[in-house]
Design a protein around this motif. Structure first.
Motif, PDB file in Angstrom:
ATOM      1  N   GLU A 153      20.589 -10.156 -21.897  1.00  0.00           N
ATOM      2  CA  GLU A 153      20.932  -9.106 -20.930  1.00  0.00           C
ATOM      3  C   GLU A 153      19.738  -8.669 -20.100  1.00  0.00           C
ATOM      4  N   ALA A 154      18.587  -9.323 -20.256  1.00  0.00           N
ATOM      5  CA  ALA A 154      17.381  -8.914 -19.533  1.00  0.00           C
ATOM      6  C   ALA A 154      16.538 -10.139 -19.227  1.00  0.00           C
ATOM      7  N   ASP A 155      15.597  -9.984 -18.300  1.00  0.00           N
ATOM      8  CA  ASP A 155      14.712 -11.081 -17.931  1.00  0.00           C
ATOM      9  C   ASP A 155      13.428 -11.094 -18.752  1.00  0.00           C
ATOM     10  N   VAL A 156      12.942  -9.911 -19.083  1.00  0.00           N
ATOM     11  CA  VAL A 156      11.733  -9.763 -19.912  1.00  0.00           C
ATOM     12  C   VAL A 156      12.042  -8.739 -20.988  1.00  0.00           C
ATOM     13  N   VAL A 157      11.788  -9.099 -22.242  1.00  0.00           N
ATOM     14  CA  VAL A 157      11.983  -8.182 -23.363  1.00  0.00           C
ATOM     15  C   VAL A 157      10.622  -7.947 -24.016  1.00  0.00           C
ATOM     16  N   LEU A 158      10.233  -6.675 -24.114  1.00  0.00           N
ATOM     17  CA  LEU A 158       8.978  -6.319 -24.756  1.00  0.00           C
ATOM     18  C   LEU A 158       9.242  -5.834 -26.171  1.00  0.00           C
ATOM     19  N   GLY A 159       8.518  -6.374 -27.134  1.00  0.00           N
ATOM     20  CA  GLY A 159       8.524  -5.814 -28.478  1.00  0.00           C
ATOM     21  C   GLY A 159       7.638  -4.587 -28.453  1.00  0.00           C
ATOM     22  N   SER A 160       8.241  -3.420 -28.434  1.00  0.00           N
ATOM     23  CA  SER A 160       7.535  -2.177 -28.092  1.00  0.00           C
ATOM     24  C   SER A 160       7.225  -1.323 -29.309  1.00  0.00           C
ATOM     25  N   ARG A 161       5.953  -0.899 -29.385  1.00  0.00           N
ATOM     26  CA  ARG A 161       5.521   0.047 -30.415  1.00  0.00           C
ATOM     27  C   ARG A 161       5.880   1.470 -30.036  1.00  0.00           C
ATOM     28  N   SER A 162       6.170   1.703 -28.753  1.00  0.00           N
ATOM     29  CA  SER A 162       6.319   3.061 -28.233  1.00  0.00           C
ATOM     30  C   SER A 162       7.748   3.431 -27.887  1.00  0.00           C
ATOM     31  N   ALA A 163       8.660   2.462 -27.855  1.00  0.00           N
ATOM     32  CA  ALA A 163      10.065   2.772 -27.589  1.00  0.00           C
ATOM     33  C   ALA A 163      10.634   3.557 -28.767  1.00  0.00           C
ATOM     34  N   ALA A 164      11.731   4.251 -28.537  1.00  0.00           N
ATOM     35  CA  ALA A 164      12.359   5.024 -29.611  1.00  0.00           C
ATOM     36  C   ALA A 164      12.651   4.113 -30.802  1.00  0.00           C
ATOM     37  N   GLY A 165      12.143   4.473 -31.962  1.00  0.00           N
ATOM     38  CA  GLY A 165      12.320   3.652 -33.155  1.00  0.00           C
ATOM     39  C   GLY A 165      11.156   2.725 -33.438  1.00  0.00           C
ATOM     40  N   GLY A 166      10.233   2.588 -32.477  1.00  0.00           N
ATOM     41  CA  GLY A 166       9.064   1.739 -32.682  1.00  0.00           C
ATOM     42  C   GLY A 166       8.040   2.425 -33.581  1.00  0.00           C
ATOM     43  N   ILE A 167       7.293   1.628 -34.338  1.00  0.00           N
ATOM     44  CA  ILE A 167       6.299   2.155 -35.276  1.00  0.00           C
ATOM     45  C   ILE A 167       4.995   1.396 -35.079  1.00  0.00           C
ATOM     46  N   ASP A 168       3.893   2.134 -34.993  1.00  0.00           N
ATOM     47  CA  ASP A 168       2.564   1.542 -34.863  1.00  0.00           C
ATOM     48  C   ASP A 168       1.750   1.934 -36.095  1.00  0.00           C
ATOM     49  N   ASN A 169       1.498   0.963 -36.976  1.00  0.00           N
ATOM     50  CA  ASN A 169       0.831   1.248 -38.241  1.00  0.00           C
ATOM     51  C   ASN A 169      -0.670   1.003 -38.208  1.00  0.00           C
ATOM     52  N   ARG A 170      -1.261   0.922 -37.021  1.00  0.00           N
ATOM     53  CA  ARG A 170      -2.697   0.683 -36.942  1.00  0.00           C
ATOM     54  C   ARG A 170      -3.486   1.974 -37.149  1.00  0.00           C
ATOM     55  N   THR A 171      -4.800   1.841 -37.132  1.00  0.00           N
ATOM     56  CA  THR A 171      -5.655   3.017 -37.250  1.00  0.00           C
ATOM     57  C   THR A 171      -5.472   3.918 -36.034  1.00  0.00           C
ATOM     58  N   LEU A 172      -5.851   5.182 -36.190  1.00  0.00           N
ATOM     59  CA  LEU A 172      -5.707   6.139 -35.093  1.00  0.00           C
ATOM     60  C   LEU A 172      -6.472   5.676 -33.856  1.00  0.00           C
ATOM     61  N   GLY A 173      -7.680   5.144 -34.063  1.00  0.00           N
ATOM     62  CA  GLY A 173      -8.472   4.691 -32.924  1.00  0.00           C
ATOM     63  C   GLY A 173      -7.782   3.594 -32.135  1.00  0.00           C
ATOM     64  N   ARG A 174      -7.222   2.615 -32.836  1.00  0.00           N
ATOM     65  CA  ARG A 174      -6.535   1.518 -32.145  1.00  0.00           C
ATOM     66  C   ARG A 174      -5.274   2.014 -31.444  1.00  0.00           C
ATOM     67  N   ARG A 175      -4.570   2.965 -32.070  1.00  0.00           N
ATOM     68  CA  ARG A 175      -3.369   3.513 -31.432  1.00  0.00           C
ATOM     69  C   ARG A 175      -3.727   4.257 -30.151  1.00  0.00           C
ATOM     70  N   LEU A 176      -4.824   4.988 -30.181  1.00  0.00           N
ATOM     71  CA  LEU A 176      -5.242   5.739 -28.992  1.00  0.00           C
ATOM     72  C   LEU A 176      -5.635   4.805 -27.852  1.00  0.00           C
ATOM     73  N   ILE A 177      -6.303   3.698 -28.189  1.00  0.00           N
ATOM     74  CA  ILE A 177      -6.678   2.725 -27.154  1.00  0.00           C
ATOM     75  C   ILE A 177      -5.432   2.157 -26.484  1.00  0.00           C
ATOM     76  N   SER A 178      -4.437   1.755 -27.295  1.00  0.00           N
ATOM     77  CA  SER A 178      -3.220   1.162 -26.731  1.00  0.00           C
ATOM     78  C   SER A 178      -2.407   2.176 -25.937  1.00  0.00           C
ATOM     79  N   SER A 179      -2.238   3.381 -26.498  1.00  0.00           N
ATOM     80  CA  SER A 179      -1.432   4.375 -25.787  1.00  0.00           C
ATOM     81  C   SER A 179      -2.127   4.815 -24.504  1.00  0.00           C
ATOM     82  N   GLY A 180      -3.463   4.938 -24.553  1.00  0.00           N
ATOM     83  CA  GLY A 180      -4.199   5.281 -23.341  1.00  0.00           C
ATOM     84  C   GLY A 180      -4.104   4.194 -22.295  1.00  0.00           C
ATOM     85  N   GLY A 181      -4.195   2.935 -22.741  1.00  0.00           N
ATOM     86  CA  GLY A 181      -4.067   1.810 -21.810  1.00  0.00           C
ATOM     87  C   GLY A 181      -2.688   1.742 -21.185  1.00  0.00           C
TER      88      GLY A 181
END
Length: 250
Positions: free
Chosen positions: A124-152
């Motif tokens: 149903e889509a052209d590009v599907v992202l496996g998302s850490r930030s979509a509703a239900g997504g979970i990011d189990n990395r360290t706080l520093g790595r999460r901040l880098i990704s969310s800031g980016g």
């Protein structure tokens, strides 16, 4: 547009681009997990950048014994970064006539059991992202790595207007039509900026991009490829993409 397979070659439904550099500890369990998750019409393309630890050679030996999925190894002469490795994989995927092309890491930060979900969403889509930030997504990395990704991601969304929460996502499923339309030769990002650039170019070209929630986990074996050089490249790439779009050069 769907390419016809070459004579004597079985059609490829989904092709997984799996770039490796010193992933000897992860390559066998990853290939076996993908063998369980995929079908006979799918293919795993290991893209090895001449790993000193012998990852590419091990992948060759494993290719005949990892279950029902086919495995092919693309040996590259040297380490050039994530972007060039993926571009080499995309060209091979188009040559083989793959309908869907996926990108993922070999370190199990992307769960191979999520691959069928991304493939299903691509109906149903052209590009599907496996998302850490979509509703239900979970990011189990360290706080520093999460901040880098969310800031980016926030930086990319703000400047580029990307309608996604996880703009830096590297776990993707892309329809071949996207790769045929996007100017692959114009992509020069070498590190994780490649993830942002591919998504933006697809969105800018009018393709439908959606997010599927995933659980993202820090690697258990091997070393991270993140560096300040990679971060600085991303900082430069985002505004340059915006300027290129405004100038009609995308």
């Amino acid at each position: 547009m769907s390419a016809e397979p070459r004579p004597g070659k079985r059609a490829v439904r989904a092709l997984i681009c799996l770039p490796t550099y010193n992933e000897r500890e992860n390559i066998e369990p990853m290939l076996r997990a993908l063998g369980d998750a995929l079908g006979r019409d799918d293919l795993v393309l290991v893209i090895d950048d001449n790993s000193p630890d012998g990852t590419g050679e091990l992948a060759e030996r494993l290719a005949a014994s990892v279950g029902r999925v086919r495995v092919e190894v693309l040996h590259r002469r040297r380490k050039e970064g994530l972007g060039p490795a993926y571009l080499a994989g995309f060209r091979r995927a188009l040559e083989l006539g793959a309908e869907l092309v996926l990108t993922m890491d070999c370190d199990f930060s992307h769960d191979p059991h999520d691959v069928p979900r991304l493939i299903a969403a691509a109906q149903e889509a052209d590009v599907v992202l496996g998302s850490r930030s979509a509703a239900g997504g979970i990011d189990n990395r360290t706080l520093g790595r999460r901040l880098i990704s969310s800031g980016g991601s926030l930086y990319a969304r703000t400047i580029l207007g990307l309608p996604v929460r996880d703009a830096t996502a590297g776990f993707k499923c892309v329809r071949r039509e996207v790769l045929e339309r996007v100017a692959l030769d114009a992509i020069h990002s070498k590190g994780y900026a490649f993830n942002i650039e591919l998504t933006y170019r697809a969105h800018h070209a009018g393709f439908h991009v959606v997010e599927q929630p995933i659980t993202f986990t820090d690697r258990a074996a091997g070393g991270s490829k993140m560096s300040w050089t990679i971060l600085l490249e991303a900082l430069r790439t985002v505004p340059s993409l915006r300027l290129a779009a405004l100038a009609g050069r995308l």
